[in-house]
Design a protein around this motif. Sequence first.
Motif, mmCIF file in Angstrom:
data_model
loop_
_atom_site.group_PDB
_atom_site.id
_atom_site.type_symbol
_atom_site.label_atom_id
_atom_site.label_comp_id
_atom_site.label_asym_id
_atom_site.label_seq_id
_atom_site.Cartn_x
_atom_site.Cartn_y
_atom_site.Cartn_z
ATOM 1 N N ARG A 281 -32.838 25.415 73.183
ATOM 2 C CA ARG A 281 -32.421 24.466 74.215
ATOM 3 C C ARG A 281 -33.670 23.955 74.925
ATOM 4 O O ARG A 281 -34.729 24.593 74.835
ATOM 5 C CB ARG A 281 -31.520 25.183 75.238
ATOM 6 C CG ARG A 281 -30.175 25.611 74.687
ATOM 7 C CD ARG A 281 -29.337 24.407 74.419
ATOM 8 N NE ARG A 281 -28.002 24.757 73.946
ATOM 9 C CZ ARG A 281 -27.207 23.898 73.350
ATOM 10 N NH1 ARG A 281 -27.617 22.662 73.133
ATOM 11 N NH2 ARG A 281 -26.021 24.259 72.943
ATOM 12 N N PRO A 282 -33.554 22.864 75.679
ATOM 13 C CA PRO A 282 -34.744 22.349 76.372
ATOM 14 C C PRO A 282 -35.462 23.436 77.188
ATOM 15 O O PRO A 282 -36.691 23.499 77.194
ATOM 16 C CB PRO A 282 -34.178 21.262 77.283
ATOM 17 C CG PRO A 282 -32.954 20.794 76.591
ATOM 18 C CD PRO A 282 -32.390 21.974 75.871
ATOM 19 N N ASP A 283 -34.682 24.305 77.815
ATOM 20 C CA ASP A 283 -35.308 25.343 78.634
ATOM 21 C C ASP A 283 -36.104 26.358 77.826
ATOM 22 O O ASP A 283 -36.957 27.056 78.367
ATOM 23 C CB ASP A 283 -34.239 26.100 79.438
ATOM 24 C CG ASP A 283 -33.765 25.264 80.610
ATOM 25 O OD1 ASP A 283 -34.470 24.269 80.941
ATOM 26 O OD2 ASP A 283 -32.702 25.580 81.177
ATOM 27 N N ASN A 284 -35.797 26.462 76.541
ATOM 28 C CA ASN A 284 -36.513 27.451 75.728
ATOM 29 C C ASN A 284 -37.800 26.908 75.132
ATOM 30 O O ASN A 284 -38.531 27.626 74.466
ATOM 31 C CB ASN A 284 -35.661 27.912 74.533
ATOM 32 C CG ASN A 284 -34.271 28.310 74.938
ATOM 33 O OD1 ASN A 284 -33.283 27.803 74.422
ATOM 34 N ND2 ASN A 284 -34.198 29.208 75.895
ATOM 35 N N ILE A 285 -38.049 25.627 75.347
ATOM 36 C CA ILE A 285 -39.211 25.039 74.686
ATOM 37 C C ILE A 285 -40.403 25.053 75.626
ATOM 38 O O ILE A 285 -40.322 24.548 76.743
ATOM 39 C CB ILE A 285 -38.895 23.600 74.232
ATOM 40 C CG1 ILE A 285 -37.742 23.650 73.230
ATOM 41 C CG2 ILE A 285 -40.113 22.934 73.617
ATOM 42 C CD1 ILE A 285 -37.076 22.330 72.993
ATOM 43 N N GLU B 195 -28.659 15.681 76.045
ATOM 44 C CA GLU B 195 -27.717 16.776 76.203
ATOM 45 C C GLU B 195 -26.757 16.503 77.367
ATOM 46 O O GLU B 195 -25.548 16.696 77.247
ATOM 47 C CB GLU B 195 -28.512 18.043 76.476
ATOM 48 C CG GLU B 195 -27.827 19.281 76.007
ATOM 49 C CD GLU B 195 -28.773 20.469 76.077
ATOM 50 O OE1 GLU B 195 -29.533 20.591 77.067
ATOM 51 O OE2 GLU B 195 -28.757 21.256 75.132
ATOM 52 N N GLU B 196 -27.336 16.019 78.462
ATOM 53 C CA GLU B 196 -26.486 15.712 79.624
ATOM 54 C C GLU B 196 -25.458 14.643 79.268
ATOM 55 O O GLU B 196 -24.291 14.733 79.616
ATOM 56 C CB GLU B 196 -27.344 15.212 80.798
ATOM 57 C CG GLU B 196 -28.020 16.343 81.556
ATOM 58 C CD GLU B 196 -29.147 15.816 82.447
ATOM 59 O OE1 GLU B 196 -29.984 16.635 82.859
ATOM 60 O OE2 GLU B 196 -29.186 14.580 82.703
ATOM 61 N N LEU B 197 -25.934 13.643 78.549
ATOM 62 C CA LEU B 197 -25.045 12.551 78.159
ATOM 63 C C LEU B 197 -23.908 13.065 77.275
ATOM 64 O O LEU B 197 -22.736 12.741 77.483
ATOM 65 C CB LEU B 197 -25.853 11.469 77.437
ATOM 66 C CG LEU B 197 -25.081 10.246 76.968
ATOM 67 C CD1 LEU B 197 -24.429 9.523 78.138
ATOM 68 C CD2 LEU B 197 -26.004 9.276 76.219
ATOM 69 N N CYS B 198 -24.267 13.883 76.290
ATOM 70 C CA CYS B 198 -23.239 14.428 75.389
ATOM 71 C C CYS B 198 -22.220 15.233 76.180
ATOM 72 O O CYS B 198 -21.008 15.131 75.949
ATOM 73 C CB CYS B 198 -23.861 15.323 74.325
ATOM 74 S SG CYS B 198 -24.776 14.406 73.099
ATOM 75 N N ASN B 199 -22.715 16.040 77.101
ATOM 76 C CA ASN B 199 -21.794 16.847 77.898
ATOM 77 C C ASN B 199 -20.869 15.965 78.715
ATOM 78 O O ASN B 199 -19.675 16.223 78.835
ATOM 79 C CB ASN B 199 -22.561 17.785 78.833
ATOM 80 C CG ASN B 199 -23.193 18.928 78.049
ATOM 81 O OD1 ASN B 199 -22.725 19.244 76.943
ATOM 82 N ND2 ASN B 199 -24.241 19.523 78.564
ATOM 83 N N ARG B 200 -21.449 14.907 79.261
ATOM 84 C CA ARG B 200 -20.640 14.014 80.081
ATOM 85 C C ARG B 200 -19.566 13.328 79.228
ATOM 86 O O ARG B 200 -18.441 13.139 79.643
ATOM 87 C CB ARG B 200 -21.541 12.972 80.732
ATOM 88 C CG ARG B 200 -20.944 12.415 82.001
ATOM 89 C CD ARG B 200 -21.957 11.715 82.859
ATOM 90 N NE ARG B 200 -22.663 10.683 82.144
ATOM 91 C CZ ARG B 200 -23.990 10.543 82.151
ATOM 92 N NH1 ARG B 200 -24.750 11.384 82.812
ATOM 93 N NH2 ARG B 200 -24.562 9.569 81.487
ATOM 94 N N LEU B 201 -19.947 12.962 78.011
ATOM 95 C CA LEU B 201 -19.010 12.248 77.143
ATOM 96 C C LEU B 201 -18.053 13.178 76.408
ATOM 97 O O LEU B 201 -17.092 12.735 75.790
ATOM 98 C CB LEU B 201 -19.770 11.424 76.103
ATOM 99 C CG LEU B 201 -20.712 10.343 76.608
ATOM 100 C CD1 LEU B 201 -21.418 9.686 75.441
ATOM 101 C CD2 LEU B 201 -19.941 9.303 77.403
ATOM 102 N N GLY B 202 -18.371 14.461 76.431
ATOM 103 C CA GLY B 202 -17.534 15.396 75.683
ATOM 104 C C GLY B 202 -17.676 15.228 74.186
ATOM 105 O O GLY B 202 -16.714 15.313 73.440
ATOM 106 N N VAL B 203 -18.909 14.969 73.742
ATOM 107 C CA VAL B 203 -19.130 14.827 72.300
ATOM 108 C C VAL B 203 -20.169 15.839 71.851
ATOM 109 O O VAL B 203 -20.979 16.297 72.640
ATOM 110 C CB VAL B 203 -19.636 13.412 71.933
ATOM 111 C CG1 VAL B 203 -18.556 12.393 72.183
ATOM 112 C CG2 VAL B 203 -20.898 13.070 72.702
#
Length: 719
Positions: free
Chosen positions: A155-159, A178-186
Amino acid sequence: MDVTEILKNLNESQEQAVTSDNQHLLVLAGAGSGKTRVLVHRIAWKVQVENISPFGILAVTFTNKAAGEMRDRIETLLAQSLRGMWVGTFHGLAHRLLKMHWNDAKLPENFQILDSDDQLRLIKRVTKSLDLDDQKWPPRQSQWWINSQKDEGLRPDNIREDKDPYLSVMVKIYRSYEELCNRLGVIDFAELLLRALELWKNCPSVLAHYQNRFKHILIDEFQDTNSVQYQWLKTLSSSFSDVTAVGDDDQSIYGWRGAKVENILSFERDFKETKVVKLEQNYRSTSNILNAANAVIKRNADRLGKNLWTDLGEGEPIFLYSAFNENDEARYIVENLKSWIDQGNNRQDAAVLYRSNAQSRVIESALLQFDIPYRVYGGQRFFERLEIKNALAYMRLILNCHDDVAFERVVNIPPRGIGERTVDAVREHARNISISMWSAAKAMIVDKNLNTRSANALAAFLNLINEMSNTLEALPLSELAENSIEMSGLIEMHRREKGERGQSRVENLEELVGACKNFTPESIDTPVLAQFLDQVSLEAGERQANEDQDAVQLMTLHSAKGLEFPLVIMAGMEENLFPHKMSQNEPGRLEEERRLAYVGITRAMQKLYFTCAETRNLYGTDHFNPVSRFVRDVPKEFMKEVRLKNTVIRPTSFSTNSRISDSGDLTGFELGQRVGHHVYGEGVILNFEGNGPRARVHVSFEQVGTKILILASANLQSL
Ligand code: ATP
Ligand code: MG
């Protein structure tokens, strides 16, 4: 059913593997040695002899097609249905888990899978919203980078950015995406796997449930698992489960997608008490074919090494044909397929394999001319074609109007006067107050935030979707599909398009309705439309129209893995094509190409052809490639070069548009005509190519062999 049935037709090592009572088992063996067979029989053995419930078995394969075949084979062997058993690809299984535990996986209930096209579009959007120059930060590259991170489980935090400016931008893109995908539910393909892994890591009770359930795990094509898949496997298996993995290091061909052949080595270390079985007899191919494969793969350095032998006899030599150009190559291929079929063989027992998808087009058109039914696996994916994706987007909206990806895709297709600016405004509003674009559009119409024309157009779109959704419960799937292509105006739009392209789009849309008619839902709890859409996302490309028709099979070398065919034609055996030119300067990639050649050759059971072309027009330019090194690696004794006689045997029906049909009258020469040249002497005309001043002629000269000459300047004399 008795035990001997399961052990019938297994050699000693295979039987050992099938019946082994070691906790873990690793079968490491070359192509065609019965690895998949061992897996199938081991499952049957567990159910039949060890009385294990199919409910406790999880089998992982590489494609959905292979999964279906595996289930069929076990069911046939046991003469019983295995409904409780889970068989599927890593992606399919992960999807199934996430569907069941969407809440624990922090996903909306009706999350959608993004295919790579949709993913790219979202990444483009992110790049833009971060004010990054997409020349400097090409979205395709970011896409590849993000997927690689996910394949590694990061994940971004692990890089660790380590103040590396490049990395820090990439991480920023990754994070926003990632934020966008989460917001869109995809969720994208790589995310399926990572999310499923995290589900287990974060929810011990869910994990415990599956550890208790799946005490028997079996994996085919183990050499092509990536880091996340391997971790997934390790996490699922507990001290009381047994794991069977089968694979072949020489067939690892997905390194470019993050697969780690080293997982084979880690297996013995991570799974204690592993019994390792090697299989050495190949039951698939004649010795000419097997020897050729061995000669090719021998040149790779990093191998675990093995000896494969066969007692199927020498068989026919491998035929090599060097064509003048790609059309001549296609002609040769199709002629041979035709004679194969005329001899009473099944079409589906013949396969044409190629390195790049683009190669299929010419072969397809030759097959069409000869009226030979064919099916293309992978690549030219039916469900990824533009018109189909549009129709599916409508179907998604019927199911869930808050699906932003679908909304954006078709809000103005067919064009209905909703401009880019209106869509931008709707998106902006949706983002600002964290609602879907659908809700934002509705609110903006009510609040009169839009000019009248746009508001009317948008309102009409919303009404249309509402109207279609009203019938969701009432209509069967195929009628829902029909409505989405009719009421939306999609089919009408393509009907009005001129030429073959529009025609084929209309046919494709009609085919979609056909696919809906043939769809059998798996459960009664979820709407059929939802099940259909999920299956489509998962199987994109693997399924073709006309499942039942006997058809020649066309596919890339990658998608041929695990399969076998009595007749195989490997087309485009040229340097730069295969090995692919991208791989030639990297030793690791070149070794992977070589393994791909090994995979290709070992698909053949009885007959194998290599074809190549002296000149090839691909992606719009001419290439002059030498014959592939993989062909040159095969010792001459196993191969026979096919040469054209000095007479032309081209059937008259094979005249592709620009080439031969008009050449006779325009050039004053004919195919097969004897001609003289002031330098090369006498020869026979074999082919014409192109029109106008660049038109070329292929002449087979008695003294110097075949030459390709510019017709206008060759000064040929009729003899
Ligand atoms: P690949 O590496 O290409 O995946 P594989 O090792 O999985 O190959 P299988 O597909 O299981 O090999 O087997 C190859 C062919 O040999 C199949 O047609 C299979 O039915 C046949 N076969 C395997 N073992 C035997 C056997 N003991 N007797 C007869 N036929 C066999
Ligand atoms: Mg196999």
